[in-house]
Design an enzyme around this catalytic site. Sequence first.
Site: not given
Length: 388
Positions: A35, A120-121, A125-126, A158, A170, A219
């Site tokens: 992305d 954290g999976a 979630s963020s 973010e 996301d 990252y």
Amino acid sequence: MKADELCDRFMQEFHAQPRIFTAPGRVNIIGEHTDYNDGFVLPCAIEFSTRVAISPRVDRKLVLRSTEFSEPFDVDLNSLPRKPVGTWADYVVGVAVILRAAGYAIHGANLLVHGEVPIGAGLSSSAAIEVATALALLSLSDAKPRLQEIAKLCQRAENEFVGAHVGIMDQFVSCLGKAGYALLLDCRSLEFEMVPVPPEVKLVICNTMVKHEHSGGEYNRRREECEKGVRILSTEFPGIRALRDVTHEQLSSCANAMPPMIYKRCLHVVEENQRVLRAVECLRSANLAHMGRVMRESHVSLRDLYEVSCRELDIMVEEAEGLPGFYGGRMTGGGFGGCTVNLVTSSEAEAFRERIAERYLRRTGISSDIYICSPADGAAVAVKLASM
Ligand code: GLA
């Protein structure tokens, strides 16, 4: 927790009637680390989501509470923080900061956040908390930005506030996902297309229980490595703006001009973009066996070329092999932990869940969480419901 339970919790805490906004997490079927290289991705929204309940206040405060985290957080809109403090509230405050910087009026409000996306999976979630927060805060103003715009603002929150230089995938799919469909997104133009996921398969998500962290260095380092590759490639081929523009031949011709590690990173991205387009063809023709092969190739590339897998992810992928109904699987999300995504015949999904959990436990000593998912609706639907 159901919406009316959240509503009750909110009324106990704030003595006011809230409106509730929902945004889901996501699983990426294929197109990993493409992305932010202007490439293609194929995620879908999942049934785990985050809800934000909100009511207006007469003063200039944001009073933030969470059902999961006990630390409360209050901020004054006249002196919003400039930096994250390292808690759950950063995602909410970051969205408020960026919405305001983009010219949207932010009013004083009480917010209660309830997240059900595993943290954290690698299931975003963020993005879920950011999108639900943005919808909630914007509901108190007259502005009605398009969902595409909301996704971009949440990504900025973010990137600029939390400090994780994530791409748009996301937040975009959390806004615009649709039940039954994967979303093919061109991350350069933001044009997208919905691709039906055949109902005879489930997406079985296997959580290694190894937590990852994006704001951590790896990252952001991968992003820099890709940018370095682009700088080298564009001296030879001036039209190249991002790895999205690079062909296999162009990359091979520059192999000696770049450090081997940079070459490997670029090769992953160039081939992964092609794999996304192949995967779309496979889904359209319901060629699930081929789709499974493409997913496997993606994992190998993420492990060996992009180097974002880890031992537990590799074991989870290996242990799926040979299980009945399994077409293919791979790590999903940023990597270094988190989940794998597996394409499994619906009627075998329950048995797959049990067997993979047993096998993984035997190899690692870790009890995993396994979720049987189908593509779900994005926040768009929740917005419609909330405005009815
Ligand atoms: C994380 C980021 C996304 C994307 C993936 C890797 O989930 O938030 O933008 O880069 O990693 O594909």
